[in-house]
Design a protein around this motif. Structure first.
Motif, PDB file in Angstrom:
ATOM      1  N   TRP A 329       0.804  -1.210   0.000  1.00 46.88           N
ATOM      2  CA  TRP A 329       0.000   0.000   0.000  1.00 46.88           C
ATOM      3  C   TRP A 329       0.843   1.269   0.000  1.00 46.88           C
ATOM      4  O   TRP A 329       1.796   1.397   0.770  1.00 46.88           O
ATOM      5  CB  TRP A 329      -0.927   0.019   1.211  1.00 46.88           C
ATOM      6  N   ASP A 330       0.465   2.206  -0.861  1.00 46.07           N
ATOM      7  CA  ASP A 330       0.929   3.582  -0.809  1.00 46.07           C
ATOM      8  C   ASP A 330      -0.257   4.470  -0.445  1.00 46.07           C
ATOM      9  O   ASP A 330      -1.414   4.149  -0.763  1.00 46.07           O
ATOM     10  CB  ASP A 330       1.485   4.039  -2.165  1.00 46.07           C
ATOM     11  N   LYS A 331       0.012   5.585   0.216  1.00 49.82           N
ATOM     12  CA  LYS A 331      -1.047   6.533   0.536  1.00 49.82           C
ATOM     13  C   LYS A 331      -1.778   6.928  -0.739  1.00 49.82           C
ATOM     14  O   LYS A 331      -1.162   7.294  -1.736  1.00 49.82           O
ATOM     15  CB  LYS A 331      -0.448   7.770   1.199  1.00 49.82           C
ATOM     16  N   GLY A 332      -3.101   6.840  -0.694  1.00 48.10           N
ATOM     17  CA  GLY A 332      -3.914   7.242  -1.830  1.00 48.10           C
ATOM     18  C   GLY A 332      -4.235   6.146  -2.817  1.00 48.10           C
ATOM     19  O   GLY A 332      -4.962   6.391  -3.788  1.00 48.10           O
ATOM     20  N   ASP A 333      -3.729   4.944  -2.602  1.00 51.75           N
ATOM     21  CA  ASP A 333      -4.080   3.838  -3.494  1.00 51.75           C
ATOM     22  C   ASP A 333      -5.565   3.503  -3.359  1.00 51.75           C
ATOM     23  O   ASP A 333      -6.058   3.241  -2.254  1.00 51.75           O
ATOM     24  CB  ASP A 333      -3.274   2.575  -3.154  1.00 51.75           C
ATOM     25  N   LEU A 334      -6.264   3.512  -4.470  1.00 51.65           N
ATOM     26  CA  LEU A 334      -7.625   2.979  -4.530  1.00 51.65           C
ATOM     27  C   LEU A 334      -7.544   1.641  -5.253  1.00 51.65           C
ATOM     28  O   LEU A 334      -7.247   1.594  -6.449  1.00 51.65           O
ATOM     29  CB  LEU A 334      -8.562   3.925  -5.273  1.00 51.65           C
ATOM     30  N   VAL A 335      -7.741   0.566  -4.509  1.00 53.66           N
ATOM     31  CA  VAL A 335      -7.697  -0.771  -5.079  1.00 53.66           C
ATOM     32  C   VAL A 335      -9.127  -1.242  -5.312  1.00 53.66           C
ATOM     33  O   VAL A 335      -9.957  -1.223  -4.398  1.00 53.66           O
ATOM     34  CB  VAL A 335      -6.948  -1.750  -4.148  1.00 53.66           C
ATOM     35  N   ILE A 336      -9.408  -1.612  -6.545  1.00 53.69           N
ATOM     36  CA  ILE A 336     -10.716  -2.153  -6.913  1.00 53.69           C
ATOM     37  C   ILE A 336     -10.493  -3.612  -7.292  1.00 53.69           C
ATOM     38  O   ILE A 336      -9.659  -3.909  -8.148  1.00 53.69           O
ATOM     39  CB  ILE A 336     -11.324  -1.400  -8.108  1.00 53.69           C
ATOM     40  N   PHE A 337     -11.201  -4.522  -6.630  1.00 49.27           N
ATOM     41  CA  PHE A 337     -11.016  -5.925  -7.011  1.00 49.27           C
ATOM     42  C   PHE A 337     -12.346  -6.582  -7.354  1.00 49.27           C
ATOM     43  O   PHE A 337     -13.392  -6.261  -6.800  1.00 49.27           O
ATOM     44  CB  PHE A 337     -10.228  -6.715  -5.973  1.00 49.27           C
ATOM     45  N   HIS A 338     -12.252  -7.485  -8.335  1.00 49.59           N
ATOM     46  CA  HIS A 338     -13.412  -8.235  -8.806  1.00 49.59           C
ATOM     47  C   HIS A 338     -13.703  -9.315  -7.770  1.00 49.59           C
ATOM     48  O   HIS A 338     -13.100 -10.385  -7.772  1.00 49.59           O
ATOM     49  CB  HIS A 338     -13.107  -8.835 -10.180  1.00 49.59           C
ATOM     50  N   ASN A 339     -14.638  -9.031  -6.906  1.00 49.27           N
ATOM     51  CA  ASN A 339     -14.939  -9.924  -5.788  1.00 49.27           C
ATOM     52  C   ASN A 339     -15.499 -11.267  -6.237  1.00 49.27           C
ATOM     53  O   ASN A 339     -15.512 -12.227  -5.464  1.00 49.27           O
ATOM     54  CB  ASN A 339     -15.925  -9.225  -4.839  1.00 49.27           C
ATOM     55  N   ARG A 340     -15.939 -11.350  -7.482  1.00 51.18           N
ATOM     56  CA  ARG A 340     -16.417 -12.610  -8.043  1.00 51.18           C
ATOM     57  C   ARG A 340     -15.344 -13.272  -8.902  1.00 51.18           C
ATOM     58  O   ARG A 340     -15.631 -14.223  -9.627  1.00 51.18           O
ATOM     59  CB  ARG A 340     -17.694 -12.377  -8.852  1.00 51.18           C
ATOM     60  N   GLY A 341     -14.109 -12.762  -8.821  1.00 43.91           N
ATOM     61  CA  GLY A 341     -13.027 -13.332  -9.610  1.00 43.91           C
ATOM     62  C   GLY A 341     -11.761 -13.596  -8.843  1.00 43.91           C
ATOM     63  O   GLY A 341     -10.844 -14.243  -9.353  1.00 43.91           O
ATOM     64  N   VAL A 342     -11.670 -13.089  -7.605  1.00 49.90           N
ATOM     65  CA  VAL A 342     -10.477 -13.304  -6.782  1.00 49.90           C
ATOM     66  C   VAL A 342     -10.892 -13.730  -5.383  1.00 49.90           C
ATOM     67  O   VAL A 342     -12.032 -13.545  -4.958  1.00 49.90           O
ATOM     68  CB  VAL A 342      -9.601 -12.031  -6.670  1.00 49.90           C
ATOM     69  N   TRP A 343      -9.929 -14.302  -4.673  1.00 47.49           N
ATOM     70  CA  TRP A 343     -10.007 -14.406  -3.212  1.00 47.49           C
ATOM     71  C   TRP A 343      -8.956 -13.444  -2.673  1.00 47.49           C
ATOM     72  O   TRP A 343      -7.965 -13.157  -3.339  1.00 47.49           O
ATOM     73  CB  TRP A 343      -9.683 -15.794  -2.680  1.00 47.49           C
ATOM     74  N   HIS A 344      -9.148 -12.958  -1.454  1.00 48.67           N
ATOM     75  CA  HIS A 344      -8.147 -12.055  -0.882  1.00 48.67           C
ATOM     76  C   HIS A 344      -7.984 -12.331   0.605  1.00 48.67           C
ATOM     77  O   HIS A 344      -8.818 -12.993   1.232  1.00 48.67           O
ATOM     78  CB  HIS A 344      -8.513 -10.592  -1.130  1.00 48.67           C
ATOM     79  N   SER A 345      -6.893 -11.836   1.132  1.00 48.34           N
ATOM     80  CA  SER A 345      -6.606 -12.031   2.552  1.00 48.34           C
ATOM     81  C   SER A 345      -5.832 -10.852   3.109  1.00 48.34           C
ATOM     82  O   SER A 345      -4.903 -10.339   2.472  1.00 48.34           O
ATOM     83  CB  SER A 345      -5.788 -13.312   2.775  1.00 48.34           C
ATOM     84  N   VAL A 346      -6.195 -10.450   4.308  1.00 46.17           N
ATOM     85  CA  VAL A 346      -5.376  -9.554   5.115  1.00 46.17           C
ATOM     86  C   VAL A 346      -4.090 -10.284   5.484  1.00 46.17           C
ATOM     87  O   VAL A 346      -4.078 -11.504   5.658  1.00 46.17           O
ATOM     88  CB  VAL A 346      -6.150  -9.157   6.395  1.00 46.17           C
ATOM     89  N   THR A 347      -3.000  -9.550   5.611  1.00 43.33           N
ATOM     90  CA  THR A 347      -1.766 -10.107   6.182  1.00 43.33           C
ATOM     91  C   THR A 347      -1.242  -9.135   7.232  1.00 43.33           C
ATOM     92  O   THR A 347      -1.689  -7.996   7.325  1.00 43.33           O
ATOM     93  CB  THR A 347      -0.670 -10.315   5.115  1.00 43.33           C
ATOM     94  N   GLY A 348      -0.277  -9.600   8.002  1.00 40.25           N
ATOM     95  CA  GLY A 348       0.489  -8.697   8.852  1.00 40.25           C
ATOM     96  C   GLY A 348      -0.086  -8.439  10.229  1.00 40.25           C
ATOM     97  O   GLY A 348      -1.229  -8.768  10.542  1.00 40.25           O
ATOM     98  N   GLN A 349       0.738  -7.822  11.048  1.00 40.41           N
ATOM     99  CA  GLN A 349       0.345  -7.374  12.365  1.00 40.41           C
ATOM    100  C   GLN A 349       1.112  -6.086  12.667  1.00 40.41           C
ATOM    101  O   GLN A 349       2.131  -5.801  12.049  1.00 40.41           O
ATOM    102  CB  GLN A 349       0.620  -8.434  13.437  1.00 40.41           C
ATOM    103  N   PHE A 350       0.567  -5.319  13.596  1.00 42.29           N
ATOM    104  CA  PHE A 350       1.133  -4.017  13.920  1.00 42.29           C
ATOM    105  C   PHE A 350       1.608  -3.994  15.373  1.00 42.29           C
ATOM    106  O   PHE A 350       0.998  -4.617  16.247  1.00 42.29           O
ATOM    107  CB  PHE A 350       0.095  -2.914  13.704  1.00 42.29           C
TER     108      PHE A 350
END
Length: 373
Positions: A329-350
């Protein structure tokens, strides 16, 4: 200049989008330019528009609805609320609602002062595998050795009563510095995938389908997934596998009679394979954590444990390191994903004091996905 589509290099999916000169709000694209954006999304599954940190929540909502004419365009129905905020739901702490634009959720990490789009003081919590996996990493591994996990591979959807959204839009407003790296270790192969802190990972359902044997493909095309009623409540006492693909079957799920009231007619029965309306490719699309049964073409019904084993077998090749696009991620990134074409996952911890702020929007569709044979 029209919409410019730049495929991402050295990734299995994804493209960067440059908007036409003078356009700073993608919800105001002309019909012709929006069609180019839509076709790019259906082709590359994930598109990134940089420099959108000032995009208003109303514009993000309107853009999201533009991808699906069947979804509610009035703003009165948007697919979260009671189902996601129930006290027993595994999603209950994953976001907060913007009061004047309730279709848009605020996600992130850390404390934020009052005043963000009319909200009070925010105490946001990044979802981590510590609360969800059966055998989480130790603090030493996570915070000293910078190891991490895929939290939960999923499709954005209530998976009860409502149809899966066509797209999700995700806007990075404040993001951690890209220099911080974390490593995902694959327990079964020993592979390592290095990602930036808090990366959102994507895999293509089309690539997942292509990785199946011809026999598995033919069977998958005629297989139906039956999801549990109120699935995020159903799985809340259970824990996930270390790769976030599905749940460990040790009998901890909530009994159906202990769930909130549910109706048989509202249980989601969806095809295992969804056909892309533009490319006509088949996408293996399944939420492995929320399934209850698989109905196979020969009439066989696989119940919970066997259904999980079967979708795990089919899904696992698609999350190998060479199949994953982990968006840094960069500040200002707008990510649009085809929710009927991909799977996605959060990663990481803070760590203590580290912060992130994001806006997310997806709207339940008016129709279910289909398989076109």
């Amino acid at each position: 200049m029209p919409v410019t589509v730049l495929p991402l290099e050295n990734t299995p999916l994804g493209a960067k989008i440059q908007l036409p000169d003078g356009c700073s709000d993608p919800s105001e694209l002309s019909e012709e330019d929006f069609k180019d954006l839509y076709d790019a999304l259906m082709t590359y599954s994930v598109v990134v528009i940089p420099g959108m940190e000032d995009l208003k929540p109303e514009s993000q909502w309107r853009l999201t609805t533009m991808f699906d004419p069947t979804c509610d365009q009035t703003g009165k129905s948007y697919g979260h609320g009671k189902e996601f905020r129930h006290q027993n739901s595994v999603l209950r702490r994953d976001g907060m609602t913007i009061p004047d634009q309730p279709q848009v959720q605020v996600l992130g990490q850390g404390q934020w002062p009052a005043g963000h789009y009319g909200m009070g003081e925010l105490n946001l919590r990044h979802p981590t595998h510590f609360d969800f996996h059966d055998k989480p990493l130790t603090d030493q591994e996570a915070f000293e050795e910078d190891k991490t996990r895929f939290y939960r591979w999923h499709i954005d959807s209530a998976l009860y009563a409502l149809s899966p959204p066509v797209v999700t839009t995700l806007l990075g407003i404040h993001v951690p510095p890209e220099s911080r790296k974390q490593k995902i270790h694959y327990d079964d192969t020993g592979d390592v995938l290095e990602v930036t802190q808090g990366a959102t990972s994507f895999v293509s359902g089309a690539n997942a389908f292509d990785l199946l044997s011809e026999e598995d493909q033919q069977r998958a095309l005629k297989t139906t997934v039956v999801y549990a009623p109120h699935p995020y409540i159903f799985i809340s006492p259970a824990r996930a596998t270390s790769d976030g693909l599905t749940m460990v079957s040790d009998g901890k799920e909530m009994k159906f009679e202990d769930l909130p009231p549910w109706e048989e007619s509202k249980i989601k029965r969806l095809p295992l394979v969804w056909t892309n309306p533009v490319t006509k490719k088949h996408h293996l699309q399944v939420h492995g954590c929320c399934i209850h049964q698989l109905e196979l073409p020969d009439g066989t019904v696989l119940d919970l444990e066997d259904a999980r084993k079967e979708v795990y077998r089919m899904m696992r090749p698609a999350i190998s390191p060479d199949q994953v696009y982990a968006h840094a991620w960069d500040k200002g990134d707008l990510v649009i994903f085809h929710n009927r074409g991909v799977w996605h996952s959060v990663t990481g911890q803070f760590k203590e004091g580290e912060k992130r702020l994001m806006h997310q929007c997806n709207i339940a569709s008016g129709i279910d996905p289909v398989t076109v044979l």
